[in-house]
Design a protein around this motif. Structure first.
Motif, short mmCIF file in Angstrom:
data_model
loop_
_atom_site.label_atom_id
_atom_site.label_comp_id
_atom_site.label_asym_id
_atom_site.label_seq_id
_atom_site.Cartn_x
_atom_site.Cartn_y
_atom_site.Cartn_z
N MET A 48 0.80 -1.22 0.00
CA MET A 48 0.00 0.00 0.00
C MET A 48 0.84 1.28 0.00
N PRO A 49 1.89 1.38 0.80
CA PRO A 49 2.69 2.62 0.77
C PRO A 49 3.42 2.85 -0.56
N ARG A 50 3.58 1.81 -1.35
CA ARG A 50 4.30 1.89 -2.62
C ARG A 50 3.38 1.86 -3.82
N LEU A 51 2.07 1.75 -3.60
CA LEU A 51 1.13 1.54 -4.69
C LEU A 51 1.15 2.66 -5.72
N ASP A 52 1.17 3.91 -5.30
CA ASP A 52 1.22 5.01 -6.26
C ASP A 52 2.46 4.92 -7.13
N TYR A 57 4.91 3.85 -12.27
CA TYR A 57 5.95 3.15 -13.03
C TYR A 57 5.31 2.32 -14.15
N MET A 58 4.28 1.56 -13.81
CA MET A 58 3.63 0.71 -14.81
C MET A 58 3.04 1.55 -15.95
N ASP A 70 9.35 -6.31 -15.05
CA ASP A 70 8.13 -5.51 -15.14
C ASP A 70 6.89 -6.40 -15.08
N ARG A 71 6.96 -7.54 -15.74
CA ARG A 71 5.86 -8.50 -15.70
C ARG A 71 5.63 -8.99 -14.27
N ASN A 72 6.71 -9.25 -13.54
CA ASN A 72 6.59 -9.69 -12.14
C ASN A 72 5.95 -8.60 -11.28
N LEU A 73 6.31 -7.34 -11.53
CA LEU A 73 5.71 -6.24 -10.78
C LEU A 73 4.21 -6.13 -11.10
N TYR A 74 3.84 -6.34 -12.35
CA TYR A 74 2.43 -6.34 -12.74
C TYR A 74 1.66 -7.43 -12.00
N TRP A 75 2.23 -8.63 -11.95
CA TRP A 75 1.56 -9.72 -11.25
C TRP A 75 1.43 -9.42 -9.76
N LEU A 76 2.43 -8.74 -9.18
CA LEU A 76 2.33 -8.34 -7.78
C LEU A 76 1.19 -7.34 -7.60
N ALA A 77 1.07 -6.39 -8.51
CA ALA A 77 -0.02 -5.42 -8.44
C ALA A 77 -1.38 -6.12 -8.56
N ALA A 79 -2.01 -9.24 -7.67
CA ALA A 79 -2.22 -9.96 -6.41
C ALA A 79 -2.70 -9.00 -5.33
N PHE A 80 -2.11 -7.81 -5.28
CA PHE A 80 -2.53 -6.83 -4.29
C PHE A 80 -3.99 -6.42 -4.51
#
Length: 113
Positions: A48-52, A57-58, A70-77, A79-80
């Protein structure tokens, strides 16, 4: 830290991503169905503190080619987004109150990334 790759600016999220960032909705759902109240709280309080920053970035990325980190970061978003209601609305329950058992839901597309 694990070998799971994220963009350097988000390296502090690597452990969360290694656990939660799965390529399919079914894989992420399976994690959610088996998560504890503490699991949801840790994910929420980590992301949550890093969501913005993640979303900014995305938004700045070209559509193609998609880099692995970048794909891994997308999947993390993803999941969140899928797990945060369990923390915010469902008191950490892995089940949605007043709903059918989530495991009964089978996505028409199956386990496709």
């Amino acid at each position: 830290m694990s070998e799971f790759k994220l963009p350097e600016a988000f390296a502090d999220l690597t452990d969360a991503a290694a656990h939660w960032a799965k390529p399919t909705e079914y894989q992420r759902s399976t994690l959610r169905w088996n998560a504890s109240k503490e699991d949801f709280a840790v994910l929420y309080n980590t992301i949550m503190p890093r969501l913005d920053a993640i979303l900014s970035y995305m938004e700045s990325l070209p559509v193609k080619p998609v880099q692995e980190e970048d794909r891994n970061l997308y999947w993390l978003a993803c999941a969140f987004a899928e797990a945060s209601p369990h923390h915010e609305l469902y008191e950490g329950s892995a089940q949605v109150p007043h709903s059918f058992v989530a495991e009964r839901f089978v996505a028409a597309h199956g386990d496709v990334s």
